[in-house]
Design a protein around this motif. Structure first.
Motif, PDB file in Angstrom:
ATOM      1  N   PHE A 168       1.338  -8.190  15.061  1.00  0.00           N
ATOM      2  CA  PHE A 168       1.955  -9.005  14.016  1.00  0.00           C
ATOM      3  C   PHE A 168       1.104  -8.998  12.751  1.00  0.00           C
ATOM      4  CE2 PHE A 168       2.504 -13.206  11.973  1.00  0.00           C
ATOM      5  CZ  PHE A 168       3.862 -13.163  11.705  1.00  0.00           C
ATOM      6  N   ARG A 169      -0.185  -9.140  12.898  1.00  0.00           N
ATOM      7  CA  ARG A 169      -1.084  -9.142  11.736  1.00  0.00           C
ATOM      8  C   ARG A 169      -1.035  -7.805  11.002  1.00  0.00           C
ATOM      9  NH1 ARG A 169      -5.499 -13.308  11.614  1.00  0.00           N
ATOM     10  NH2 ARG A 169      -6.233 -11.999   9.911  1.00  0.00           N
ATOM     11  N   ARG A 170      -0.994  -6.712  11.764  1.00  0.00           N
ATOM     12  CA  ARG A 170      -0.945  -5.391  11.120  1.00  0.00           C
ATOM     13  C   ARG A 170       0.367  -5.187  10.373  1.00  0.00           C
ATOM     14  NH1 ARG A 170      -3.184  -3.568  16.066  1.00  0.00           N
ATOM     15  NH2 ARG A 170      -1.168  -2.706  16.713  1.00  0.00           N
ATOM     16  N   GLU A 171       1.463  -5.715  10.929  1.00  0.00           N
ATOM     17  CA  GLU A 171       2.769  -5.489  10.326  1.00  0.00           C
ATOM     18  C   GLU A 171       3.083  -6.446   9.174  1.00  0.00           C
ATOM     19  OE1 GLU A 171       5.949  -5.409  13.131  1.00  0.00           O
ATOM     20  OE2 GLU A 171       5.123  -3.692  14.243  1.00  0.00           O
ATOM     21  N   HIS A 172       2.338  -7.553   9.100  1.00  0.00           N
ATOM     22  CA  HIS A 172       2.609  -8.549   8.073  1.00  0.00           C
ATOM     23  C   HIS A 172       1.333  -8.932   7.320  1.00  0.00           C
ATOM     24  CE1 HIS A 172       6.735  -9.194   9.499  1.00  0.00           C
ATOM     25  NE2 HIS A 172       6.221  -9.060  10.713  1.00  0.00           N
ATOM     26  N   PRO A 173       0.659  -7.977   6.702  1.00  0.00           N
ATOM     27  CA  PRO A 173      -0.608  -8.300   6.010  1.00  0.00           C
ATOM     28  C   PRO A 173      -0.410  -9.252   4.842  1.00  0.00           C
ATOM     29  CG  PRO A 173       0.133  -6.094   5.440  1.00  0.00           C
ATOM     30  CD  PRO A 173       1.009  -6.561   6.568  1.00  0.00           C
ATOM     31  N   ASP A 174       0.813  -9.307   4.301  1.00  0.00           N
ATOM     32  CA  ASP A 174       1.096 -10.181   3.167  1.00  0.00           C
ATOM     33  C   ASP A 174       0.953 -11.660   3.513  1.00  0.00           C
ATOM     34  OD1 ASP A 174       3.446  -9.362   4.745  1.00  0.00           O
ATOM     35  OD2 ASP A 174       4.473 -10.904   3.568  1.00  0.00           O
ATOM     36  N   LEU A 175       1.028 -12.002   4.803  1.00  0.00           N
ATOM     37  CA  LEU A 175       0.933 -13.398   5.232  1.00  0.00           C
ATOM     38  C   LEU A 175      -0.499 -13.894   5.364  1.00  0.00           C
ATOM     39  CD1 LEU A 175       3.709 -13.577   7.995  1.00  0.00           C
ATOM     40  CD2 LEU A 175       3.866 -14.354   5.629  1.00  0.00           C
ATOM     41  N   PHE A 176      -1.463 -12.965   5.306  1.00  0.00           N
ATOM     42  CA  PHE A 176      -2.837 -13.333   5.645  1.00  0.00           C
ATOM     43  C   PHE A 176      -3.757 -13.161   4.444  1.00  0.00           C
ATOM     44  CE2 PHE A 176      -0.745 -12.191   9.537  1.00  0.00           C
ATOM     45  CZ  PHE A 176      -1.200 -13.141  10.436  1.00  0.00           C
ATOM     46  N   LEU A 177      -4.756 -14.039   4.373  1.00  0.00           N
ATOM     47  CA  LEU A 177      -5.807 -13.898   3.377  1.00  0.00           C
ATOM     48  C   LEU A 177      -6.854 -12.917   3.897  1.00  0.00           C
ATOM     49  CD1 LEU A 177      -6.452 -17.610   2.340  1.00  0.00           C
ATOM     50  CD2 LEU A 177      -5.105 -15.889   1.111  1.00  0.00           C
ATOM     51  N   PRO A 178      -7.571 -12.244   3.018  1.00  0.00           N
ATOM     52  CA  PRO A 178      -8.659 -11.372   3.470  1.00  0.00           C
ATOM     53  C   PRO A 178      -9.694 -12.157   4.260  1.00  0.00           C
ATOM     54  CG  PRO A 178      -8.168 -10.985   1.158  1.00  0.00           C
ATOM     55  CD  PRO A 178      -7.403 -12.216   1.562  1.00  0.00           C
ATOM     56  N   VAL A 179     -10.190 -11.562   5.311  1.00  0.00           N
ATOM     57  CA  VAL A 179     -11.198 -12.226   6.157  1.00  0.00           C
ATOM     58  C   VAL A 179     -12.535 -12.233   5.428  1.00  0.00           C
ATOM     59  CG1 VAL A 179     -12.431 -12.171   8.341  1.00  0.00           C
ATOM     60  CG2 VAL A 179     -10.006 -11.549   8.248  1.00  0.00           C
TER      61      VAL A 179
END
Length: 288
Positions: A277-288
């Motif tokens: 899910f994280r790989r497919e939706h990078p727009d939802l996540f802030l940079p680590v």
């Protein structure tokens, strides 16, 4: 007449304290807590204790409505047949089990049982205000920018309301409809619109007219983010606790999109699915 409506605290004591400090500057007449005091964050016990003892601080008691997460704590503790039986043994629900256990150990589940689904404050000389976590028809009905004017008018008319106040979706909204108001308070503890500030509603009544505004209160999130680990929630809550932490960090909704995505794919709600899910939706996540 000044009313404040706060909601979706979700076990975030730092956000709650910031809002209470803001309220002290406003000299409000009534305070309403529109559901979801608990769960998701690490401070469910502290938040419950805080909202139940406000009279010594703000000089007035809060009135409450029942939110879906408040009710979930009761259902989980009772292992209610209203919950799918597979949830009770699924590690994905570890954060919920942890929060329910903490509240039970602190003897703080009983007050939740008394909270009604909606409130109709008696305010002479002003249009009727109706307050409900979702809608007066169900605490999971979402009211927001996507709500059609027709549905808004239907809800207002059914309640005989001049102002209908909802919460639940963690996104604030003020919509005027033919002189009435359809409102979402936004969230104190876990906003989902990309703005991490704690949000709540202020209603000011003057000469028979309500004027609403959304207050946005900044606070330092380092404390609550750190307590995910020091409280034991992160260790005991597993993946769901990590998602809740990321939601506070990013001020974006992740839990529900992940839930819907796994349902569409027929996948379990586990670490492997979360990585995809994280790989497919990078727009939802802030940079680590």
């Amino acid at each position: 007449m000044r009313l404040a409506v706060i909601a979706d605290i979700h076990g975030n004591l730092d956000a709650l304290e910031a809002v209470l400090q803001d309220l002290r500057t406003l000299m409000i007449d009534r305070l309403y807590i529109n559901g979801d005091v608990v769960n998701r964050g690490p401070d469910s016990v502290a938040c419950m204790e805080r909202v139940l003892t406000l009279s010594g601080d703000l000089g007035l008691d809060a009135e409450f409505t029942l939110g879906n997460h408040d009710d979930l704590m009761l259902l989980w503790h009772e292992q209610s047949p209203l919950l799918p039986s597979e949830w009770l043994s699924d590690p994905f629900w570890g954060a919920t089990a942890w929060s329910a256990g903490q509240l039970h150990a602190a003897d703080l589940l009983a007050p939740i049982r008394r909270w009604p689904m909606s409130l109709r404050p008696d305010l002479v000389g002003l249009p009727q205000v109706v307050i409900a976590h979702g809608s007066p028809q169900h605490y999971r009905e979402a009211i927001g920018l996507f709500t059609t004017p027709e549905r808004g008018a239907e809800l207002l008319s059914a309640q005989g309301a001049g102002v209908l106040v909802a919460s639940h979706i963690h996104r604030p909204m003020l919509r005027e409809q033919e002189g009435d108001w359809l409102i979402n308070t936004g969230a104190v503890g876990a906003p989902f619109d990309g703005d991490p500030r704690a949000r709540y509603l202020l209603l000011e009544g003057v000469e028979g007219v309500w004027t609403p505004s959304i207050r946005a209160v900044p606070y330092d999130r380092a404390g609550v983010l750190g307590r995910f680990e020091t409280s034991g929630l992160l260790a005991r809550g597993g993946l769901s606790a990590r998602i809740f932490l990321e939601e506070i960090r990013s001020a974006r909704s992740l839990y529900t999109p992940f839930w819907d995505w796994t349902a569409e794919r027929g996948l379990g709600k586990d670490d492997a699915a979360w990585a995809i899910f994280r790989r497919e939706h990078p727009d939802l996540f802030l940079p680590v």
